[in-house]
Design an enzyme around this catalytic site. Structure first.
Site, PDB file in Angstrom:
ATOM      1  N   HIS A   1       0.874  -1.143  -0.048  1.00  0.00           N
ATOM      2  CA  HIS A   1      -0.065   0.036  -0.191  1.00  0.00           C
ATOM      3  C   HIS A   1       0.890   1.252   0.035  1.00  0.00           C
ATOM      4  CE1 HIS A   1      -3.299  -2.888   0.747  1.00  0.00           C
ATOM      5  NE2 HIS A   1      -4.094  -1.752   0.413  1.00  0.00           N
TER       6      HIS A   1
ATOM      7  N   LYS B   1      -9.251  -7.962   8.537  1.00  0.00           N
ATOM      8  CA  LYS B   1      -9.906  -8.190   9.860  1.00  0.00           C
ATOM      9  C   LYS B   1      -9.774  -6.808  10.556  1.00  0.00           C
ATOM     10  CE  LYS B   1      -6.168 -10.219  12.340  1.00  0.00           C
ATOM     11  NZ  LYS B   1      -5.922  -9.229  13.602  1.00  0.00           N
TER      12      LYS B   1
END
Lengths: 290, 207
Positions: free
Chosen positions: B36, B117
């Site tokens: 990212h 998550k």
């Protein structure tokens, strides 16, 4: 001195792929507390399937095989230099066998070493000479997700109204659980250390996690606080994975340390449901796994 | 249980609501912290000049991610030496660390789904509304179980980031997730956070 490299590889395999029975039992019991058809219950059911599959196939329960934390209790006569070499060799080999993920990253140059060995400090190994005759090696694998939600408080904490006493400790631990939400892979297990300096306090909050589920502190005041914190954490309704539900914390373990008059630290180590800890005992020629 | 195949259409995404159980099938790409940061700095904010094979990988990623899914995952992979890759353990990692980057990555590459998550924050939730996209929550720690839904590893980009941080292109079959953030502004994480905060305030008042 005896070479235990192969036996330590087996300890690593067991720790990574086979959850201890006391943890599995707690998780299984918690399924019934969640509503049928809820996301919380679905999460726990998937967790149970994963535990069985990992054990059957010797694959990691969680892909984050974490920081390997070794506690070595050695009788007089063993060389810690040799044991450290054997542990490191075993970890490298276990990584090749895919029992472990290569997890050691050079923080300055951002490079994964690829073999799970990083400098002199990864894996973490604590040696303690004992008076007994058995060599005991304990291993815990603590993943990064739950490590990241650990917290340390310096009391008094005005924002929480927490003073320097057990009532204050209770408040900051509950705050840590609320802030963790599901990010530490709830349902979790809390290791709490009161006192010490910043470093020793965090170390103790992990060491206390080597005891079995339901182990209560011998001090009745701390035992009572352990029970209360587990109960009250679960009242917050965070639930498995933070989906909302009844099971947020499976157990709480507290330990105390001496502190300086000026300092009053409370450290909370959050352990994820994948509470991987195993032990091997070398008794004469025999090696026994728990 | 809804069955969804990648790439995912606008309509299929808008149809998803918080609480929906979904089985995902098709191609997706893993990407976490290093990926990212690299995508944002090299291709979106362009604060770092492209190096090595960056531009080739970018062209591939544009095709792969368009309408597809990013999975926050750092897998255990066998066959790294031989190139015969197999996912051994592949559960989700904590997503909140990608909060500064995720919405921009979604919009730039037209990513329709993010699997991870722990949920994400307000910036990503807004990104879900604008793209449109959703956040799919996988079961943290269920790594052996989830690896079994990975039927093929097509390849890997940026292996120099290390096995956990590389971008793995995988094929999954009926990968189980729950929608916890949708394209209509709904977030189960915001709901649970608010409710638990209220309970905490009451608990702090107790003697």
């Amino acid at each position: 001195m005896r070479d235990l490299t192969q036996e330590i590889i087996e300890l690593i395999r067991r720790t990574s792929s086979s959850l201890p029975p006391d943890v599995e039992k707690r998780l299984r019991e918690s399924i019934e507390k969640e509503e049928p058809g809820s996301a919380a219950r679905g999460a726990l059911e998937t967790i149970m399937k994963n535990i069985e599959l990992s054990r059957a196939n010797s694959t990691p329960i969680c892909q984050d095989t974490g920081t390997p934390i070794f506690q070595v209790h050695y009788p007089v006569g063993w060389s810690t230099i040799q044991l450290k070499k054997q542990i490191r060799a075993a970890l490298e080999e276990a990584t090749k066998k895919s029992f472990m993920r290569p997890n050691a990253v050079d923080a300055i140059y951002d490079r994964n070493t690829g073999n799970n060995l990083g400098g002199d400090d990864f894996p973490y190994i604590h040696f303690e000479e004992t008076e007994g005759e058995d060599l005991v090696i304990e291993l815990m694998l603590k993943g990064g997700g739950c490590e990241n939600v650990g917290r340390q408080y310096s009391l008094p904490d005005n924002s929480l109204g927490a003073g320097r006493d057990l009532a204050g400790v209770r408040k900051v631990v509950l705050d840590a659980v609320q802030k963790a939400q599901g990010q530490g892979c709830a349902p979790g297990i809390l290791g709490v250390s009161i006192g010490g300096d910043r470093g020793s306090s965090y170390i103790k909050s992990k060491e206390v996690l080597f005891s079995e589920m339901g182990t209560r502190n011998k001090d009745p005041n701390l035992a009572e606080l352990e029970e209360r914190l587990t109960k009250e954490s679960n009242e917050m309704g965070i639930g498995p994975m933070g989906f909302g539900g009844k099971t947020t914390v499976l157990d709480t373990k507290i330990t105390g340390l001496s502190r300086l008059p000026a300092s009053y630290f409370v450290s909370v180590s959050y352990m994820c449901w994948a509470y991987r800890r195993r032990k091997m005992t070398v008794k004469g020629e025999e090696v026994i796994y728990d | 249980m809804k069955h969804i195949t990648t790439p995912i259409s606008d309509d299929a995404i808008r149809d998803l609501k918080v609480g929906d159980s979904v089985a995902l099938t098709g191609r997706m790409v893993t990407g976490r912290d290093a990926a990212h940061k690299w995508m944002i700095e090299t291709f979106i904010k362009k604060t770092r000049p492209p190096q090595g094979d960056d531009m080739q990988v970018y062209e591939e990623l544009k095709k792969l991610l368009n309408g597809s899914v990013i999975y926050h995952c750092g897998p255990v992979v066998s066959g790294v030496d031989t190139g015969e890759y197999k996912f051994i353990a592949a559960g989700p990692t904590t997503s909140i660390r990608e909060e500064p980057y995720q919405a921009d990555v979604m919009k730039h590459f037209n990513v329709r789904g993010v699997i991870g998550k722990g949920g994400m924050g307000a910036k990503t939730l807004k990104g879900c509304q604008e793209t449109p996209g959703v956040y799919f929550h996988a079961i943290g720690g269920a790594a052996s179980f989830l690896a079994q839904t990975v039927t093929k590893v097509h390849g890997v980009f940026k292996l120099e980031f290390g096995v956990p941080e590389a971008l793995w292109v995988i094929e999954v079959k009926e990968f189980p997730v729950v929608v916890t953030m949708d394209s209509h502004g709904g977030s189960q994480h915001a709901v649970v956070d608010d409710a638990s905060k209220k309970v905490l305030e009451q608990l702090l008042e107790r003697p």
